[in-house]
Design a protein around this motif. Structure first.
Motif, PDB file in Angstrom:
ATOM      1  N   ASN A  11       0.835  -1.208   0.000  1.00  0.00           N
ATOM      2  CA  ASN A  11       0.000   0.000   0.000  1.00  0.00           C
ATOM      3  C   ASN A  11       0.872   1.261   0.000  1.00  0.00           C
ATOM      4  O   ASN A  11       0.602   2.224   0.711  1.00  0.00           O
ATOM      5  N   GLY A  12       1.947   1.225  -0.780  1.00  0.00           N
ATOM      6  CA  GLY A  12       2.812   2.384  -0.945  1.00  0.00           C
ATOM      7  C   GLY A  12       3.879   2.549   0.123  1.00  0.00           C
ATOM      8  O   GLY A  12       4.719   3.437   0.020  1.00  0.00           O
ATOM      9  N   GLU A  13       3.874   1.689   1.143  1.00  0.00           N
ATOM     10  CA  GLU A  13       4.850   1.785   2.227  1.00  0.00           C
ATOM     11  C   GLU A  13       5.921   0.699   2.063  1.00  0.00           C
ATOM     12  O   GLU A  13       5.606  -0.440   1.745  1.00  0.00           O
ATOM     13  N   PRO A  14       7.195   1.051   2.311  1.00  0.00           N
ATOM     14  CA  PRO A  14       8.253   0.042   2.193  1.00  0.00           C
ATOM     15  C   PRO A  14       8.133  -1.030   3.274  1.00  0.00           C
ATOM     16  O   PRO A  14       7.726  -0.755   4.399  1.00  0.00           O
ATOM     17  N   PHE A  15       8.456  -2.244   2.897  1.00  0.00           N
ATOM     18  CA  PHE A  15       8.440  -3.377   3.822  1.00  0.00           C
ATOM     19  C   PHE A  15       9.612  -4.267   3.457  1.00  0.00           C
ATOM     20  O   PHE A  15       9.821  -4.586   2.289  1.00  0.00           O
ATOM     21  N   ASN A  16      10.411  -4.651   4.458  1.00  0.00           N
ATOM     22  CA  ASN A  16      11.595  -5.476   4.223  1.00  0.00           C
ATOM     23  C   ASN A  16      11.411  -6.841   4.851  1.00  0.00           C
ATOM     24  O   ASN A  16      10.877  -6.955   5.959  1.00  0.00           O
ATOM     25  N   CYS A  17      11.863  -7.867   4.149  1.00  0.00           N
ATOM     26  CA  CYS A  17      11.804  -9.241   4.644  1.00  0.00           C
ATOM     27  C   CYS A  17      13.208  -9.837   4.574  1.00  0.00           C
ATOM     28  O   CYS A  17      13.987  -9.484   3.695  1.00  0.00           O
ATOM     29  N   ALA A  18      13.489 -10.764   5.454  1.00  0.00           N
ATOM     30  CA  ALA A  18      14.801 -11.400   5.472  1.00  0.00           C
ATOM     31  C   ALA A  18      14.947 -12.413   4.345  1.00  0.00           C
ATOM     32  O   ALA A  18      16.045 -12.739   3.942  1.00  0.00           O
ATOM     33  N   GLU A  19      13.839 -12.923   3.861  1.00  0.00           N
ATOM     34  CA  GLU A  19      13.879 -13.924   2.783  1.00  0.00           C
ATOM     35  C   GLU A  19      12.550 -13.905   2.052  1.00  0.00           C
ATOM     36  O   GLU A  19      11.574 -13.361   2.573  1.00  0.00           O
ATOM     37  N   PRO A  20      12.502 -14.485   0.871  1.00  0.00           N
ATOM     38  CA  PRO A  20      11.213 -14.529   0.160  1.00  0.00           C
ATOM     39  C   PRO A  20      10.152 -15.252   0.992  1.00  0.00           C
ATOM     40  O   PRO A  20      10.428 -16.280   1.600  1.00  0.00           O
ATOM     41  N   ILE A  21       8.968 -14.670   1.045  1.00  0.00           N
ATOM     42  CA  ILE A  21       7.872 -15.249   1.820  1.00  0.00           C
ATOM     43  C   ILE A  21       6.640 -15.351   0.933  1.00  0.00           C
ATOM     44  O   ILE A  21       6.520 -14.651  -0.070  1.00  0.00           O
ATOM     45  N   SER A  22       5.740 -16.229   1.340  1.00  0.00           N
ATOM     46  CA  SER A  22       4.502 -16.360   0.573  1.00  0.00           C
ATOM     47  C   SER A  22       3.564 -15.209   0.913  1.00  0.00           C
ATOM     48  O   SER A  22       3.627 -14.611   1.994  1.00  0.00           O
ATOM     49  N   LEU A  23       2.694 -14.907  -0.012  1.00  0.00           N
ATOM     50  CA  LEU A  23       1.691 -13.880   0.202  1.00  0.00           C
ATOM     51  C   LEU A  23       0.815 -14.250   1.397  1.00  0.00           C
ATOM     52  O   LEU A  23       0.489 -13.405   2.230  1.00  0.00           O
ATOM     53  N   GLN A  24       0.459 -15.525   1.514  1.00  0.00           N
ATOM     54  CA  GLN A  24      -0.369 -15.992   2.634  1.00  0.00           C
ATOM     55  C   GLN A  24       0.326 -15.716   3.968  1.00  0.00           C
ATOM     56  O   GLN A  24      -0.287 -15.220   4.908  1.00  0.00           O
ATOM     57  N   PHE A  25       1.628 -16.019   4.059  1.00  0.00           N
ATOM     58  CA  PHE A  25       2.382 -15.783   5.288  1.00  0.00           C
ATOM     59  C   PHE A  25       2.379 -14.295   5.644  1.00  0.00           C
ATOM     60  O   PHE A  25       2.172 -13.914   6.792  1.00  0.00           O
ATOM     61  N   LEU A  26       2.589 -13.442   4.644  1.00  0.00           N
ATOM     62  CA  LEU A  26       2.614 -12.003   4.880  1.00  0.00           C
ATOM     63  C   LEU A  26       1.262 -11.501   5.371  1.00  0.00           C
ATOM     64  O   LEU A  26       1.182 -10.723   6.325  1.00  0.00           O
ATOM     65  N   LEU A  27       0.185 -11.942   4.732  1.00  0.00           N
ATOM     66  CA  LEU A  27      -1.153 -11.525   5.163  1.00  0.00           C
ATOM     67  C   LEU A  27      -1.425 -11.970   6.594  1.00  0.00           C
ATOM     68  O   LEU A  27      -1.972 -11.204   7.401  1.00  0.00           O
ATOM     69  N   ASP A  28      -1.024 -13.189   6.941  1.00  0.00           N
ATOM     70  CA  ASP A  28      -1.186 -13.680   8.315  1.00  0.00           C
ATOM     71  C   ASP A  28      -0.368 -12.831   9.285  1.00  0.00           C
ATOM     72  O   ASP A  28      -0.848 -12.439  10.339  1.00  0.00           O
ATOM     73  N   TYR A  29       0.870 -12.545   8.908  1.00  0.00           N
ATOM     74  CA  TYR A  29       1.774 -11.746   9.745  1.00  0.00           C
ATOM     75  C   TYR A  29       1.190 -10.356  10.011  1.00  0.00           C
ATOM     76  O   TYR A  29       1.301  -9.823  11.116  1.00  0.00           O
ATOM     77  N   LEU A  30       0.545  -9.777   9.000  1.00  0.00           N
ATOM     78  CA  LEU A  30      -0.019  -8.433   9.126  1.00  0.00           C
ATOM     79  C   LEU A  30      -1.466  -8.443   9.630  1.00  0.00           C
ATOM     80  O   LEU A  30      -2.130  -7.415   9.656  1.00  0.00           O
ATOM     81  N   ASP A  31      -1.956  -9.619  10.029  1.00  0.00           N
ATOM     82  CA  ASP A  31      -3.301  -9.789  10.584  1.00  0.00           C
ATOM     83  C   ASP A  31      -4.424  -9.438   9.615  1.00  0.00           C
ATOM     84  O   ASP A  31      -5.460  -8.913  10.012  1.00  0.00           O
ATOM     85  N   PHE A  32      -4.219  -9.732   8.334  1.00  0.00           N
ATOM     86  CA  PHE A  32      -5.296  -9.590   7.355  1.00  0.00           C
ATOM     87  C   PHE A  32      -6.002 -10.932   7.240  1.00  0.00           C
ATOM     88  O   PHE A  32      -5.357 -11.975   7.170  1.00  0.00           O
ATOM     89  N   ASN A  33      -7.329 -10.918   7.184  1.00  0.00           N
ATOM     90  CA  ASN A  33      -8.087 -12.134   6.939  1.00  0.00           C
ATOM     91  C   ASN A  33      -8.209 -12.301   5.425  1.00  0.00           C
ATOM     92  O   ASN A  33      -8.830 -11.472   4.761  1.00  0.00           O
ATOM     93  N   PRO A  34      -7.613 -13.371   4.871  1.00  0.00           N
ATOM     94  CA  PRO A  34      -7.618 -13.543   3.415  1.00  0.00           C
ATOM     95  C   PRO A  34      -9.017 -13.593   2.798  1.00  0.00           C
ATOM     96  O   PRO A  34      -9.186 -13.303   1.625  1.00  0.00           O
ATOM     97  N   GLU A  35     -10.019 -13.938   3.592  1.00  0.00           N
ATOM     98  CA  GLU A  35     -11.384 -13.996   3.076  1.00  0.00           C
ATOM     99  C   GLU A  35     -11.988 -12.611   2.888  1.00  0.00           C
ATOM    100  O   GLU A  35     -13.000 -12.457   2.210  1.00  0.00           O
ATOM    101  N   TYR A  36     -11.376 -11.590   3.502  1.00  0.00           N
ATOM    102  CA  TYR A  36     -11.955 -10.247   3.466  1.00  0.00           C
ATOM    103  C   TYR A  36     -11.015  -9.205   2.881  1.00  0.00           C
ATOM    104  O   TYR A  36     -11.103  -8.033   3.218  1.00  0.00           O
ATOM    105  N   VAL A  37     -10.105  -9.640   2.026  1.00  0.00           N
ATOM    106  CA  VAL A  37      -9.218  -8.689   1.364  1.00  0.00           C
ATOM    107  C   VAL A  37      -9.184  -8.972  -0.132  1.00  0.00           C
ATOM    108  O   VAL A  37      -9.404 -10.095  -0.580  1.00  0.00           O
ATOM    109  N   ALA A  38      -8.909  -7.925  -0.886  1.00  0.00           N
ATOM    110  CA  ALA A  38      -8.586  -8.055  -2.304  1.00  0.00           C
ATOM    111  C   ALA A  38      -7.103  -7.692  -2.399  1.00  0.00           C
ATOM    112  O   ALA A  38      -6.648  -6.724  -1.783  1.00  0.00           O
TER     113      ALA A  38
END
Length: 71
Positions: A11-38
């Motif tokens: 969403n326009g903000e920088p985010f750094n990860c130590a290694e490649p991660i799955s989109l699902q892992f990132l959404l879980d980490y950021l507390d997004f419910n995958p059923e309620y996001v686009a």
């Protein structure tokens, strides 16, 4: 041990990860419910079934939109 840092934008903000991660892992980490996001990855709308198998790469641009029900 060397890590491959990746830099992405969420969403326009920088985010750094130590290694490649799955989109699902990132959404879980950021507390997004995958059923309620686009999710748009590099201007492409991704369907929810692809979240687990989609891995983020350096310089990816992610837009996460929360879907709010109303009536």
């Amino acid at each position: 041990m060397m890590h491959n840092n990746i830099n992405i934008q969420i969403n326009g903000e920088p985010f750094n990860c130590a290694e490649p991660i799955s989109l699902q892992f990132l959404l879980d980490y950021l507390d997004f419910n995958p059923e309620y996001v686009a999710v748009e990855l590099n201007d492409t709308l991704l369907p929810e079934p692809l979240f687990q198998s989609t891995y983020l790469n350096d310089q990816d641009k992610l837009e996460v939109i929360t879907i709010v029900g109303g009536g």
